[in-house]
Design an enzyme around this catalytic site. Structure first.
Site, short mmCIF file in Angstrom:
data_model
loop_
_atom_site.label_atom_id
_atom_site.label_comp_id
_atom_site.label_asym_id
_atom_site.label_seq_id
_atom_site.Cartn_x
_atom_site.Cartn_y
_atom_site.Cartn_z
N CYS A 143 0.84 -1.20 0.00
CA CYS A 143 0.00 0.00 0.00
C CYS A 143 0.88 1.25 0.00
O CYS A 143 0.60 2.23 -0.71
CB CYS A 143 -0.91 0.01 1.23
SG CYS A 143 -1.99 -1.42 1.39
N ASP A 178 30.71 20.96 23.74
CA ASP A 178 31.10 22.35 23.86
C ASP A 178 30.90 22.72 25.33
O ASP A 178 30.16 22.05 26.05
CB ASP A 178 30.22 23.21 22.95
CG ASP A 178 30.49 24.69 23.13
OD1 ASP A 178 31.67 25.08 23.13
OD2 ASP A 178 29.51 25.44 23.28
#
Length: 730
Positions: A33, A438
């Site tokens: 489908c 960081d």
């Protein structure tokens, strides 16, 4: 068929000249489908993309603005044999409930009929062993037909209607072989009964439908359960808002009628329906969606609030910045949808395999029938074996193997306020062996805070805050925010480059540089305790205070780093900040590999070196100045503020002040990959074992039906294991 409904109100308009729409589609059962819809829509002129989500039964389409009527998409889907309508959470829930009730009725009819036909069949079986009169046997067969044929016509509708839609559209789906098997069994039974044959298969055909309906009903329940795990964001959306006009009159309007710049009133107990700034009032909000904190959060004039948060105690007047599409809640909803619709390489692999099933199944069944005929088996028996082959093969298990896991994993991430922005980010998270952080805004909180709060006298907090609120200097503004001060002190005098002063409670008070406040002695002690901080001094009479302003570590940073190390991951810091500011953070977190003072290009070069060593790096940055590094990493995450959610450059973003989502995301990614591979292998092994057994004639159609339904449920249930606490994973 021309559509009579105006769908323009359901269209999303993108900033890049695109438009899109999300549709709920009935009849999506398998990867066949999905392929039929995506392939069919790709031929529609002007359409850019069409993505089908099997687990959610939704289609998301996108086109160039003005190049396509939204109604044309629905018309095209109708031509393909699929009924589509705009996705509305409430409407989808109603449609699911109706489908469940329909399946339950069909199941009840099939079960009742099967019991009655079985009683007649037992009599025939017993009679065949004791010379039953042919006329009596024919009578029992015709009675069975009288029950079986209308039962099949009613109870088989979920399969027959789906198969007919596919065939009318020129394709096939998983219901085509099911329909073919049931019709062949019934047709063969009628022919045998007409020719006074000893054997009929009315009982088998109805029992086959009964087992298939059990599987379809349970599958429907499991799919809805899987969808529910994605979180009901619609329940957080306000349907209306109270707008205040220039005269202060309150008018209740639909949320779509509210515009940026309007002033809205939110009473206690109501949900905030807009993103905006509080202009008047004090209250407490439940904003766990944004921060993850379940404790009430106090807000007052100047505070930013978001759609979906719940106003708990006091009335608020809010100046609207964003409403509807573009709010934080809408952006989260969009990212959630994107996460479960995206196609990773595993999804593409399972889709490709499942699409080959329909032609392969029919070819195998035909070859089985002809092969047994060639070996001298009666055509009736050969046909029963071919029917079994049609039934037992299950593309549904392959089609659900990955999407079901993806939906559950996206839900588990969402519950931790983590949103995927790239479809394959989940799989890349599972491959990570190195985590790079960081410092500023990532390991530390993005907002500056008072680091030595104990040094600020409680009796002077209000005065310090009022004086700080009167200054535009960044340090003073950070201090005012930390002290929750909004009203500036009156009659302040500013001294350029030094600070400001005012008479407060009869005393001459100063706020500014250390020299301006003559606080050198206090500054030495503060610098020794907080070497990486910025300082602002306060003097009032003979009392002097030096306040350290800086960024604190995120509350769970140490715990997160410890968990990552326990998982065997290398943890590094790559920071643009100076070395003396990074060193205390690295020491506090126990991170030995540190590089400081890096420019954005140098961070990227460091990641490239790690990649050259064969590392799979997760880069965690603040999403603003780390864009090159985030783009260059194997996978990237950003602890992002709500206002920058849509602009984040990372593959994955998370809300709130904690870092624990980093560790949780890796754990969920590893668990999801494990479940995906388990589901794929199960689907492959099931078919590798089941099909040869069926071809050999060693199972009946009833057993085939039970096995086919069970295989779909197994992969869905296995996917639901992703709900378990990922921290339990090694």
């Amino acid at each position: 068929m021309a559509s009579t409904q105006d769908l323009s109100v359901f269209v999303r308009h993108g900033a890049n000249g695109t438009a899109g729409m999300e549709l709920a589609v009935d009849g999506i059962r398998c990867a066949g489908c999905m392929h039929a819809i995506e392939d069919g829509l790709s031929r529609e002129a002007g359409l850019l993309t069409a993505r089908v989500n099997l687990a959610l039964k939704r289609v998301t389409v996108e086109w160039r603005e003005g190049a396509l009527r939204p109604e044309a998409v629905v018309e095209r889907l109708a031509a393909l044999g699929f009924k589509a309508y705009p996705f509305l959470p409430g409407g989808q829930e109603d449609a699911d409930s109706r489908e469940e009730r329909r399946l339950l009725r069909c199941l009840g009819v099939a079960g009742f009929a099967a019991m009655n036909i079985m009683l007649l069949s037992v009599s025939v079986w017993s009679g065949n062993a004791s010379d039953l009169e042919p006329s009596t046997r024919d009578l029992f067969h015709w009675l069975s037909a009288l029950i079986a044929l209308p039962t099949a016509a009613y109870a088989g509708r979920p399969f027959f209607e789906s198969a007919m839609r596919a065939l009318r559209a020129g394709g096939v789906n998983m219901d085509v072989p099911i329909t073919l098997g049931v019709v062949l069994a019934l047709g063969m039974s009628v022919v045998e009964t007409w020719h006074h044959g000893q054997h009929a298969y009315f009982d088998g055909a109805v029992m086959l439908l009964f087992f298939l309906l059990i599987g379809r009903y349970l599958d429907q329940l499991m799919r809805r359960r899987t969808r529910d795990l994605a979180g009901n964001l619609a329940a957080l959306k306000a349907e209306a808002a109270t707008r205040l006009d220039a005269d202060g009159n309150a008018v209740s309007l639909p949320i779509a009628a509210i515009a940026p710049g309007d002033l809205v009133l939110v009473a206690p107990g109501e949900r905030v329906g807009v993103d905006g700034i509080v202009e008047q009032g004090r209250s407490e909000l439940d904003q766990s969606l944004v921060t993850g904190e379940t404790a009430a959060f106090p807000v007052a004039a100047g505070a930013r609030v978001y759609a979906g948060t719940l106003n708990l105690t006091g009335a608020l007047r809010i100046r609207v910045e964003t409403v509807g599409a573009g709010t934080l809640l809408d952006e989260i909803d969009r990212l959630m949808g994107q996460a479960v619709e995206s196609r990773s390489r595993y999804v593409r692999l399972s889709d490709k395999a499942a699409r080959l099933y329909a032609p392969l199944v029919h070819a195998t069944a035909l070859a089985t029938f002809l092969g047994w005929i060639a070996f001298g088996l009666a055509w009736q028996q050969a046909l029963v074996i071919a029917i079994t082959v049609l039934i037992i093969t299950c593309p549904c298990a392959l089609g659900l193997a990955i999407p079901a896991v993806q939906v559950v994993a996206a839900s588990a991430l969402f519950q931790r306020r983590v949103m995927l922005k790239q479809g394959d980010a989940l799989e890349r998270l599972a491959e990570v062996d190195t985590v790079v952080f960081d410092k500023t805004g990532t390991l530390t909180l993005p907002e500056a805070e008072i680091l030595n709060a104990e040094a600020v006298p409680g009796t002077h907090r209000a005065a310090i805050g009022a004086l700080a609120a009167a200054s535009r200097h960044p340090l003073a503004q950070a201090l005012a925010k930390a002290l929750n001060a909004h009203a500036p002190a009156a009659d302040t005098r500013e001294y350029a480059g030094q600070g400001l002063s005012a008479a407060i409670d009869g005393a001459d008070c100063h706020l500014g540089s250390i020299a301006f406040c003559d606080a050198q002695a206090q500054a030495e002690a503060a610098r020794a305790e907080h070497p990486d901080a910025s300082f602002i001094a306060w003097r009032c009479g003979d009392e002097r205070v030096v306040i350290a302003i800086g960024q604190k570590l995120r509350p769970d940073a140490a715990e997160t780093v410890a968990i990552l190390k326990q998982r065997g991951l290398d943890v590094l810091i790559l920071s643009g900040d100076r070395a003396e500011a990074v060193a205390p953070v690295a020491e506090a977190l126990g991170i030995a590999q540190v590089q400081a003072g890096l420019l954005p290009g140098e961070k990227l070069a460091a990641l490239d070196r790690l990649a050259a060593e064969g590392r799979k790096v997760l880069m965690v940055g603040d999403g603003l100045n780390d864009a090159p590094a985030l783009a260059g990493a194997h996978v990237s995450m950003s602890p992002i503020s709500a206002t920058h959610l849509a602009q984040a450059a990372a593959d994955v973003v998370f809300l709130g002040d904690g870092l624990l989502p980093v560790a949780q995301s890796i754990a969920i990614g590893c668990r999801a990959r494990k479940l995906m591979m388990q589901n794929l292998w199960f689907a492959v092994l099931y078919n590798a074992i089941a099909v040869p057994i069926a071809v050999a004639g060693l199972v009946t159609p009833l057993i085939a039906a039970a096995a086919m339904s069970g295989s779909s449920l197994v992969v869905t249930l296995n996917a639901l294991r992703g709900r378990l606490n990922p921290s339990k994973e090694a």
